[in-house]
Scaffold this motif. Structure first.
Motif, PDB file in Angstrom:
ATOM      1  N   PRO A 123      -3.682   3.729  -0.536  1.00 33.57           N
ATOM      2  CA  PRO A 123      -3.118   2.763  -1.391  1.00 33.57           C
ATOM      3  C   PRO A 123      -3.553   2.776  -2.936  1.00 33.57           C
ATOM      4  O   PRO A 123      -4.643   3.375  -3.152  1.00 33.57           O
ATOM      5  CB  PRO A 123      -3.604   1.293  -0.809  1.00 33.57           C
ATOM      6  N   PRO A 136       1.381   7.824   0.751  1.00 35.34           N
ATOM      7  CA  PRO A 136       1.389   7.405   2.197  1.00 35.34           C
ATOM      8  C   PRO A 136       0.193   7.158   2.735  1.00 35.34           C
ATOM      9  O   PRO A 136      -0.101   6.599   3.684  1.00 35.34           O
ATOM     10  CB  PRO A 136       2.266   8.388   2.856  1.00 35.34           C
ATOM     11  N   GLN A 186       6.241   6.979  -5.088  1.00 38.15           N
ATOM     12  CA  GLN A 186       5.633   6.191  -3.734  1.00 38.15           C
ATOM     13  C   GLN A 186       4.212   6.284  -3.971  1.00 38.15           C
ATOM     14  O   GLN A 186       3.439   7.257  -4.117  1.00 38.15           O
ATOM     15  CB  GLN A 186       6.194   7.133  -2.484  1.00 38.15           C
ATOM     16  N   TRP A 210      10.445   7.225 -10.494  1.00 35.18           N
ATOM     17  CA  TRP A 210      10.078   6.610  -9.298  1.00 35.18           C
ATOM     18  C   TRP A 210       8.986   7.479  -8.826  1.00 35.18           C
ATOM     19  O   TRP A 210       8.881   8.857  -8.986  1.00 35.18           O
ATOM     20  CB  TRP A 210      11.153   7.238  -8.618  1.00 35.18           C
ATOM     21  N   ALA A 231       0.747  -1.278  -0.026  1.00 34.45           N
ATOM     22  CA  ALA A 231      -0.026   0.119  -0.098  1.00 34.45           C
ATOM     23  C   ALA A 231       0.888   1.279   0.196  1.00 34.45           C
ATOM     24  O   ALA A 231       0.322   2.393  -0.611  1.00 34.45           O
ATOM     25  CB  ALA A 231      -0.973  -0.084   1.285  1.00 34.45           C
ATOM     26  N   GLN A 232       1.994   1.348   0.685  1.00 31.34           N
ATOM     27  CA  GLN A 232       2.672   2.367   0.546  1.00 31.34           C
ATOM     28  C   GLN A 232       4.208   2.153   0.267  1.00 31.34           C
ATOM     29  O   GLN A 232       5.175   2.707   0.857  1.00 31.34           O
ATOM     30  CB  GLN A 232       2.641   2.840   1.969  1.00 31.34           C
ATOM     31  N   GLU A 233       4.343   1.281  -0.708  1.00 35.28           N
ATOM     32  CA  GLU A 233       5.662   0.999  -1.276  1.00 35.28           C
ATOM     33  C   GLU A 233       6.156   2.087  -2.190  1.00 35.28           C
ATOM     34  O   GLU A 233       5.569   2.729  -2.842  1.00 35.28           O
ATOM     35  CB  GLU A 233       5.642  -0.428  -1.923  1.00 35.28           C
ATOM     36  N   TYR A 234       7.602   2.214  -2.143  1.00 39.61           N
ATOM     37  CA  TYR A 234       7.914   2.773  -3.335  1.00 39.61           C
ATOM     38  C   TYR A 234       8.532   2.038  -4.494  1.00 39.61           C
ATOM     39  O   TYR A 234       8.899   0.917  -4.397  1.00 39.61           O
ATOM     40  CB  TYR A 234       9.418   3.484  -2.813  1.00 39.61           C
ATOM     41  N   VAL A 235       8.083   2.682  -5.746  1.00 40.77           N
ATOM     42  CA  VAL A 235       8.166   1.670  -6.845  1.00 40.77           C
ATOM     43  C   VAL A 235       9.108   2.664  -7.891  1.00 40.77           C
ATOM     44  O   VAL A 235       8.907   3.864  -8.028  1.00 40.77           O
ATOM     45  CB  VAL A 235       6.697   1.841  -7.375  1.00 40.77           C
ATOM     46  N   SER A 236       9.859   1.815  -8.565  1.00 36.95           N
ATOM     47  CA  SER A 236      10.529   2.252  -9.655  1.00 36.95           C
ATOM     48  C   SER A 236      10.048   1.684 -10.790  1.00 36.95           C
ATOM     49  O   SER A 236       9.991   0.626 -11.081  1.00 36.95           O
ATOM     50  CB  SER A 236      12.003   1.988  -9.526  1.00 36.95           C
ATOM     51  N   GLN A 263       8.737  11.289  -9.224  1.00 34.37           N
ATOM     52  CA  GLN A 263       9.986  11.918  -9.905  1.00 34.37           C
ATOM     53  C   GLN A 263      10.470  11.205 -10.925  1.00 34.37           C
ATOM     54  O   GLN A 263      10.327  10.031 -11.189  1.00 34.37           O
ATOM     55  CB  GLN A 263      11.231  11.668  -8.525  1.00 34.37           C
ATOM     56  N   PHE A 273      11.202   1.621 -15.095  1.00 38.23           N
ATOM     57  CA  PHE A 273      12.529   2.206 -16.035  1.00 38.23           C
ATOM     58  C   PHE A 273      12.205   1.769 -17.518  1.00 38.23           C
ATOM     59  O   PHE A 273      11.424   1.512 -17.998  1.00 38.23           O
ATOM     60  CB  PHE A 273      13.743   0.937 -15.757  1.00 38.23           C
TER      61      PHE A 273
END
Lengths: 518, 216
Positions: B134, B131, B128, B126, B73-78, B114, B80
């Protein structure tokens, strides 16, 4: 794929950095240097020859065990944009809840200090130090007046906090709908369902042998026990942590258990470890902490009253008092949602260079804390080894049982898993208990917070803890809770419900295989 | 190795909903976020250039494995460049289309979005997952195609070099294996064979007199 390679490179780099600071690294370096004198090490193939030497001499295995230990304990490297608190606990509302809970504990401790006019910490006068040193091995004979001390909190206080945990972004309506959970825990954490549990605990299925069941007197030992013991001895001679962890999922023979646990936790009593323990002992002698009294009180209230553990009272003090002074425990707060309490040297309030953690290990004991140590006393008799094992068990597992987090092995997830399992297995019972206002979690919560220590016979408890180590997860506790209560709850069902036709659940489940009936 | 952040302007989220937002009972399940790049020259209409159009560069990318539970639910994701379905060479605008099918959540979005310039790592996006909220993201990044002055920073081809660690300060993994070899040659790298089990001091200059705990 590019991404996976770079992830792996990052994990390797992180582990290397951690191990570089360790004793093992220094030992490997020394060994490599010493090996240069050996005739089989040739200059032109130096790298391969040293590698071969490490493999043969068992040092590679030690390194392998150390790497495995790092992988088991520390979470994977997080996203570069994620702040450190995200690694402790990703969900903001859980972090906040943990923060509030901690604040309550600190306030409670502070008020105890002011009421009793006892400082948090003080240096012992020399005479007192000598006295304590003399009776180090029999601190249990001491009968200090602890009547004014009370435990900082008990599991039931913690349960109330968990019951009131809410995600502000969740549909927490008052009216019951498909959204409300039927149990006490109202946060929508992901817990494993039955098929996932069966897959996860596959070694506990009906087709695999288990110690604790298949070694009972009625079962001939040739069927399972003998072979299992033989494999255990082989695993120990290979000194392979990963193999030991896999092996112990089916239980450990009593004679091998102490060594197996030490292997899985990667504990080997080096002279440095004994020296470290002695230093902690010195710290205990020199400084007196308020938490010492809490520990004394807890031991007197719990372990000393227990038929199995009262003989180990002195060991418990020797471990727990040292544990409070161990600053290496602070490292686990990187992945624990909790944070260590802070204080300032007297008269230097607010000056950062005089800021310290209290207690030095950052862990404030609660009522029943000493029961984490007590069962280990059956396995280890040498204080520094007992200490190391307990410390490792705490920073790997036990800390999750008394901090608020969304981790699958955290207490909140375990509670939710228990309630979900009970609803699935005994739905009528669950419903009935809810109707009469006796939520099952209230009864079984304290069992789980203590990892069943004090609530199960020791031989059964150690078999349960075998599985915790084997699966590197505390989820077995929830399953244990769900299956064990079948006897208790079925009795309660008949007791409370005299008018209705009672139906006892007819499934054959042993205590150690809650998912065994297909 | 260094990433260069690309300044971007994230417009407000727009909920897609059938009917009147104010009167309907349900909550929107689809959100759209537009991201523009102020450093990119504005698009010019000329007859010789191909008109800008929206191109899907990522489809149905799942952010939360289970939309009803907190997992992820509050993960950081990248994200590419190599995950994109199309060439990211000439991007004028990005559009994120988020879908959250579960009715259990009050709101959802992504935050801390970002965009990064291509360094030795390719273009990274990137963000998030918010917070407070979700999201289950099914992303369609829609691109506008070339203007005359296409931004160079997206058009560099990806060299297939050794992946660099994402965090500065960590040792290069390729050095690790060569260290055993170098050990004997570089004698000045001998460290004192001290153990690292430093006896941790918890006191300050021998003093550990504490009165009360402090909390904010």
């Amino acid at each position: 794929m590019l991404q996976e390679e770079s992830d792996l490179a990052l994990i390797i780099a992180q582990i290397v950095q951690k191990l570089k600071g360790s004793n093992l690294y220094a030992q490997l370096e020394r060994q490599a240097w010493a090996s240069l004198q050996r005739p089989e090490i040739k200059l032109e193939s130096l790298k391969e020859d040293i590698k071969e030497f490490f493999k043969i001499s068992g040092w590679e295995k030690k390194l392998q065990n150390a790497v495995y230990s790092e992988l088991s304990v520390f979470p994977l490297p997080s996203h570069p944009a994620a702040p450190p608190e995200h690694l402790k606990e990703p969900l903001v509302y859980m972090r906040k809840a943990q923060g509030s809970w901690e604040k309550r504990i600190l306030k409670s401790l502070n008020s105890m200090c002011t009421e009793l006019s006892i400082p948090l910490a003080r240096k012992r006068p020399v005479g007192e130090q000598k006295e304590l040193l003399n009776k180090w091995n029999e601190m249990g004979t001491d009968e200090p007046d602890l009547s004014l001390f009370r435990p900082v909190y008990a599991p039931k206080d913690f349960l109330e906090v968990l019951i009131n945990l809410r995600n502000p972004n969740y549909e927490n309506g008052d009216s019951h709908s498909f959204r409300t959970h039927l149990g006490l825990i109202q946060v929508p954490l992901k817990v494993k369902d039955i098929p996932e549990l069966k897959e996860f605990f596959v070694e506990l299925g009906l087709t695999a042998g288990q110690l604790g069941i298949d070694d009972s007197t009625q079962v001939p030992p040739e069927l399972f026990e003998n072979e299992h013991v033989r494999i255990g001895q082989k695993v120990l001679s290979e000194q392979d942590s990963a193999a030991a962890q896999q092996y112990i999922r089916q239980g450990s023979p009593t004679a091998l258990r102490a060594e197996l646990w030490a292997l899985i936790l990667n504990i080997s009593s080096q002279p440095e470890d004994i020296l470290y323990y002695e230093q902690l002992k010195t710290n205990v002698i020199q400084h007196d902490l308020l938490v010492d009294s809490l520990i004394y009180k807890d031991v007197k209230l719990t372990a000393s009253n227990d038929d199995y553990y009262f003989v180990f009272e002195d060991y418990l003090y020797q471990v727990l008092l040292c544990f409070s002074r161990d600053t290496s425990v602070l490292g686990h707060f990187a992945y624990n949602s909790a944070s260590p309490p802070k204080s300032y040297i007297r008269g230097k309030l607010g000056l950062e260079e005089y800021a310290v953690f209290y207690p030095p290990n950052g862990v404030i004991p609660f009522h029943g804390f000493s029961m984490y140590v007590a069962p280990l006393c059956f396995l280890y008799h040498e204080p520094s080894k007992l200490y190391q094992i307990f410390r490792e068990m705490y920073v790997r597992f036990f800390f999750r049982l008394h901090s608020i987090s969304s981790h699958p092995s955290g207490i909140v997830s375990l509670c939710l898993l228990f309630e979900t399992l009970l609803q699935t297995y005994l739905p009528q019972l669950f419903y009935h208990l809810r109707e009469i206002g006796a939520q099952p979690l209230r009864i079984s919560f304290k069992w789980m917070v203590r990892a069943f220590s004090g609530y199960l016979a020791t031989d059964q408890l150690l078999l349960l803890w075998d599985r915790i180590l084997g699966y590197n997860s505390l989820e077995i506790l929830a399953g244990m809770k769900a299956s064990k209560p079948k006897d208790i709850f079925t009795w309660k069902w008949t007791a409370y419900d005299k008018n209705k036709q009672t139906k006892t659940e007819n499934w054959k489940q042993s205590e150690y295989r809650p998912y065994g009936n297909g | 190795m260094s990433r260069v952040s690309v300044p971007c302007h994230v417009k407000g989220t727009v909920a897609l909903q059938v009917g009147d937002v104010r009167t309907s009972q349900g909550r929107p399940g689809v959100l759209v976020i537009d991201v523009t790049f102020p450093s990119v020259a504005p698009f010019e209409h000329t007859s010789t250039h191909t008109p800008a159009k929206w191109v899907t560069c990522l489809r149905d990318y799942c952010l939360m494995p289970d939309p009803h539970s907190e997992e992820g639910a509050q993960e950081y994701v990248s994200l590419f460049k190599h995950q994109m379905l199309c060439d990211m060479g000439k991007v004028l605008e990005l559009r994120l289309i988020l879908r959250q099918p579960s009715p259990l959540w009050l709101s959802f979005t992504v935050e801390e979005l970002q965009i990064y310039k291509q360094g030795p790592k390719d273009l990274g996006i990137w963000f998030q997952v918010s917070p407070t909220l979700p999201a289950s993201g099914q992303y369609a990044f829609a691109l506008q195609s070339p203007s005359m002055t296409f931004p160079k920073w997206l058009s560099h081809p990806v060299p297939c070099e050794q992946p660099a660690p994402l965090l500065e300060g960590l040792p290069d993994p390729s050095r690790v294996s060569s260290e055993v070899q170098q050990m004997w040659a570089l004698t000045e790298m001998i460290r004192a064979s001290h153990t690292s089990t430093r006896i941790g001091r918890f006191d300050v200059d021998g003093c550990y007199d504490l009165n009360l705990l402090s909390y904010t």
